[in-house]
Design a protein around this motif. Structure first.
Motif, PDB file in Angstrom:
ATOM      1  N   GLY A  84       7.083  -7.629   9.236  1.00  0.00           N
ATOM      2  CA  GLY A  84       6.322  -8.387   8.251  1.00  0.00           C
ATOM      3  C   GLY A  84       6.559  -7.902   6.838  1.00  0.00           C
ATOM      4  N   THR A  85       6.640  -6.576   6.665  1.00  0.00           N
ATOM      5  CA  THR A  85       6.851  -6.003   5.333  1.00  0.00           C
ATOM      6  C   THR A  85       8.204  -6.418   4.767  1.00  0.00           C
ATOM      7  N   VAL A  86       9.238  -6.309   5.591  1.00  0.00           N
ATOM      8  CA  VAL A  86      10.584  -6.643   5.124  1.00  0.00           C
ATOM      9  C   VAL A  86      10.678  -8.124   4.769  1.00  0.00           C
ATOM     10  N   MET A  87      10.175  -8.972   5.649  1.00  0.00           N
ATOM     11  CA  MET A  87      10.309 -10.413   5.408  1.00  0.00           C
ATOM     12  C   MET A  87       9.485 -10.882   4.214  1.00  0.00           C
ATOM     13  N   ILE A 141       9.098   7.424  10.973  1.00  0.00           N
ATOM     14  CA  ILE A 141       7.737   7.623  10.456  1.00  0.00           C
ATOM     15  C   ILE A 141       7.304   6.386   9.668  1.00  0.00           C
ATOM     16  N   ALA A 142       7.730   5.226  10.136  1.00  0.00           N
ATOM     17  CA  ALA A 142       7.413   3.992   9.426  1.00  0.00           C
ATOM     18  C   ALA A 142       5.916   3.710   9.510  1.00  0.00           C
ATOM     19  N   PHE A 166       4.590   5.767   2.474  1.00  0.00           N
ATOM     20  CA  PHE A 166       5.871   5.086   2.222  1.00  0.00           C
ATOM     21  C   PHE A 166       5.617   3.627   1.852  1.00  0.00           C
ATOM     22  N   TRP A 167       4.727   2.981   2.595  1.00  0.00           N
ATOM     23  CA  TRP A 167       4.442   1.570   2.343  1.00  0.00           C
ATOM     24  C   TRP A 167       3.808   1.392   0.975  1.00  0.00           C
ATOM     25  N   ILE A 171       6.001  -0.319  -1.848  1.00  0.00           N
ATOM     26  CA  ILE A 171       5.609  -1.688  -2.198  1.00  0.00           C
ATOM     27  C   ILE A 171       5.195  -1.775  -3.662  1.00  0.00           C
ATOM     28  N   THR A 172       4.485  -0.759  -4.162  1.00  0.00           N
ATOM     29  CA  THR A 172       4.116  -0.760  -5.578  1.00  0.00           C
ATOM     30  C   THR A 172       5.367  -0.773  -6.451  1.00  0.00           C
TER      31      THR A 172
END
Length: 836
Positions: A84-87, A141-142, A166-167, A171-172
């Motif tokens: 979901g994050t990548v797309m 460690i995603a 990481f997210w 993302i920021t």
């Protein structure tokens, strides 16, 4: 005589090429040209899409049969989170922004976007942020709390590893790219259209991109703020979402969906813009209902910001709010329906040619209408309660997002491929790719509606046999692999066409928009001369337009001072106002983004002492970047050795930089408004929120520093007003005074923060106050520093009566700084006192 004209044209083209080219090899990394940057966004986004597709195949393999253990539960959580994050973050938005960056200047008759270095910075922020996020997957460690990162699941207690960090940080970083692209596109569309291109003559695609860009500016800051607050809670122990300290986890959902639902339309609008651009071409008639579609675009943009709570129907909100957001969710179908009827009317009244891009548009119409129907179903609260968090919602989301975005995007790829390569793709291979994609997509997600209606929840890594889900999941998984084969054929077709595709002729689709008046493949400067446009369909109304542009019959045919130039025009009428001189190739965007990336990595590994110098270096290079603007010799002719009519933008009061600052303050103001929303939400809704009887901040000192700031802004406005009247006497001294007083305001506000004794690790109240004070400090300090730099530029001669431009760029920032100070004083200090 003909040979003489040819020789003259050749030398002129060579001069243009020399001014606009970028160096080969590593020198290409310093390129800032919009064509190069746009293609880089597109290529990088496609790579991330393929990665996200592989993650989806792993998910479908795991769910194909019951009780499988191909991946562990922990790994499955990482897979669906990263898919979901990548797309959503690394593919959909960046690819559409890249397409817009590539196309918009060509469609509006410009040579580049107005802030080329900002585009380059945005790309590198996107690339580095995406790599940071993907590194977590490679390291095992995603993040595993879902691409929506709901608290408290993503908080340190339940996600103790670095995955959520990481997210949040990645993302920021990526969101900086998105917002910078939004600012770039808004100002470029409004202020750099070619002569005569008024708003009502602008290509319909530009209206869609303008709406998308404004929605990014107002939609992305809530998520940026939410990510910063959650990272502060995880890394520094601040309290925003922890109930025990006065926070509320639902605040994260509000901030996320204030971004998340507009993002659906941010993705849909550019794709719909492709549809509205291509359908008239393949119907060979103008678009039906141009003005109605423009109205529908604007209405859709407004309504989309009032729908975020329909993602939260099951969290326990009041019935009145349920009814309001349910009605709003159904109302958005009206502007969507207007566009669909306009497309159908255009096709009905035209002579449609079903070339490969048109085939993808037909697929879009079928799939998107189906997704829209299930969207109306989900807008009904009782039905939403039944299927919330089931595979029915997953199917709907993919029908709307993939159907609403992927089908038009691939149609656009095939349509504009000759523009990039000068060659045509294979119709046969492309049709195979379409049918495999279309059949596989519907096998996967049409069946998934039934799986959801039978009660299969989302985000489960396996299921027991005998529940009636087995055959549905197996068919969905088979359909997923058929879709994957279709994607592989499309990628293969596009890759092979660069070598084996037949050469395209001039304007191979007989299109009506201005980008087809450029050479194929495209040059770095787009147009050899900038034409005047008087209709919406210039290529149909003036078939010889491309040849006349290449012959240099129109404006800016000859480069002057070896500088890159394009027209600046009135935002409404399109009449010429100035010549915009654009920056050339620069390493500053890459270096600045590199230091920001180093800072982010240091924050991830908790090396805060190393993060600080990386941050300082990033600021230094960004200030150097700003130093080379305006009337600096690198950016513009230092002496007016010839008359300019219209004038250079650095000699005006209202150039693109001022517009860029105003639009930036819109995004900044949305971030601040989100902070205010969080303050009032926690105050009124958090179950354990406590407001101390005696405020921790010094009221008297805040009043003094506020009055000082108001005086500073008044002095700055007086200096700017005198400069506008042509009086530059004493300008440097006044600017130094403003800078020094601004630093005194900064010092006073810093003293208030240090003296307050706030306890952000034990109180949400104090956490929000500290964030507010730091926000005010950053603005006050930056405004004072930038004013000091302006005083230096006055001494050197870059700013003055001859070149007043830069002070008018900084003025909105000072006005914003004093505005947020007094709003903060009222909302955070006076209102709690009066309420108590």
């Amino acid at each position: 005589m003909t040979e003489g004209i040819a020789a003259h044209n050749e030398s002129r083209h060579e001069r243009l090429h020399r001014v606009w080219r970028y160096q080969p090899g590593l020198g290409a990394l310093a390129a800032v040209n919009h064509t190069t940057i746009g293609l880089r966004f597109l290529f990088t986004g496609v790579i991330f899409f393929l990665v996200g597709g592989l993650l989806a195949m792993l998910i479908r393999t795991q769910l194909a049969l019951p009780n499988q253990d191909i991946v562990s539960p922990a790994m499955y959580n990482q897979l669906f989170t990263m898919h979901g994050t990548v797309m959503m973050f690394l593919f959909a938005i960046p690819v559409l922004e890249g397409a817009a960056m590539y196309l918009i200047p060509k469609m509006i008759g410009a040579r580049d976007l107005v802030f080329p270095r900002l585009s380059a910075l945005g790309y590198y922020c996107y690339l580095f942020g995406g790599l940071i996020i993907m590194t977590s997957l490679l390291l095992g460690i995603a993040p595993d709390a879902g691409w929506f990162m709901y608290t408290p699941l993503s908080s340190i207690e339940y996600s103790p590893g670095p995955g959520s960090d990481f997210w949040l940080i990645g993302i920021t970083f990526v969101e900086i790219s998105a917002v910078s692209a939004g600012i770039e596109l808004v100002v470029s569309i409004l202020r750099s259209r070619t002569s005569g291109m008024s708003l009502n003559r602008m290509p319909i695609f530009c209206w869609y991109i303008l709406a998308m860009a404004f929605m990014i500016i107002f939609g992305f800051p809530p998520l940026i703020l939410g990510s910063i607050l959650l990272e502060l809670e995880r890394a520094a122990g601040f309290i925003f979402f922890d109930v025990d300290g006065g926070g509320d986890p639902l605040l994260w959902q509000h901030l996320f969906w204030l971004f998340g639902h507009p993002e659906v339309y941010i993705i849909f609008l550019p794709a719909a813009g492709i549809v509205s651009t291509l359908i008239p071409v393949f119907a060979q008639r103008p678009l039906v209902g141009y003005r109605w579609i423009v109205l529908a675009i604007i209405v859709m943009g407004f309504i989309s910001f009032g729908l975020w709570v329909h993602h939260m129907f099951t969290v326990g909100i009041p019935s009145l709010a349920l009814a309001f957001f349910s009605v709003a969710s159904m109302l958005v179908a009206i502007p969507t329906g207007i566009q669909i009827f306009a497309w159908l009317a255009t096709l009905w009244s035209g002579n449609v040619k079903y070339s490969l891009p048109m085939l993808w548009l037909v697929g879009f119409l079928v799939v998107f209408v189906c997704g829209g129907l299930t969207g109306v179903m989900l807008a009904l609260v009782p039905f939403n309660w039944q299927v919330h968090d089931t595979h029915f919602v997953v199917a709907h989301m993919h029908y709307v997002l993939v159907g609403g975005m992927m089908f038009p995007l691939i149609a656009g790829f095939y349509y504009w491929l000759p523009h990039v390569s000068g060659r045509m793709a294979s119709e046969k291979l492309g049709r195979w790719g379409f049918w495999l994609f279309f059949i596989g997509f519907n096998l996967t997600f049409l069946i998934m509606h039934l799986t959801g209606l039978l009660g299969m929840p989302r985000r489960v890594f396996t299921y027991d046999a005998g529940l009636g889900w087995e055959w549905f999941n197996l068919v969905s998984s088979i359909g997923g692999f058929v879709t994957g084969i279709g994607v592989a054929l499309i990628v293969l077709d596009i890759a092979l066409h660069f070598r084996f595709g037949r050469k395209a002729g001039t304007n191979p689709w007989n299109a009506d928009t201005l980008e087809w008046a450029t050479p194929m493949p495209i040059t770095t400067y787009n147009f050899a001369s900038l034409p005047r446009i008087e209709t919406r369909t210039p290529m149909w109304d003036r078939p010889d337009l491309a040849a006349r542009i290449e012959a240099g019959e129109f404006g800016l045919a000859e480069p002057r001072h070896n500088l890159r130039e394009t027209w600046g025009s009135d935002a409404v009428t399109g009449e010429l106002k100035e010549i915009i001189h654009l920056p050339a190739n620069s390493w500053l965007p890459l270096i600045s983004a590199g230091f920001i990336a180093v800072m982010c990595i240091c924050l991830l590994v908790k090396s805060y002492l190393l993060a600080l110098p990386a941050f300082i270096m990033a600021i230094i290079y960004l200030l150097q970047w700003s130093w080379h603007n305006g009337a600096h010799p690198v950016a513009a002719p230092f002496y007016d050795d010839e008359p300019y009519d219209p004038p250079l933008h650095s000699r005006t009061f209202d150039g693109p930089g001022r517009w860029g600052m105003i639009v930036t303050m819109m995004a900044n103001g949305t971030l601040y408004a989100s902070l205010l929303f969080g303050w009032f939400y926690l105050w009124t809704a958090a179950p354990l929120w406590e407001t101390p009887e005696d405020g921790p901040l010094s009221l008297a000192f805040l009043l003094v520093t506020g009055v000082l700031l108001s005086a500073v802004v008044l002095l700055y406005r007086q200096a700017v007003g005198r400069l506008a009247a042509g009086d530059a006497s004493g300008l440097e001294a006044r600017l130094w005074l403003v800078s020094v007083l601004g630093l005194l305001h900064f010092a006073g506000l810093l003293w208030v923060l240090m003296d307050a004794g706030l306890s952000p690790r034990s109180s949400a109240h104090d956490s929000v106050l500290m964030v507010m004070l730091i926000y005010l400090l950053l603005h006050g300090g930056l405004a004072a520093i930038l004013t000091g730099l302006q005083a230096l530029r006055v001494r050197i001669g870059y700013v003055g009566a001859r070149a007043p431009y830069e002070l008018f760029v900084l003025q909105p920032f000072w006005s914003y700084t004093v505005g947020i100070y007094w709003i903060s004083f009222a909302a955070f200090i006076l209102l709690p006192m009066g309420w108590g």
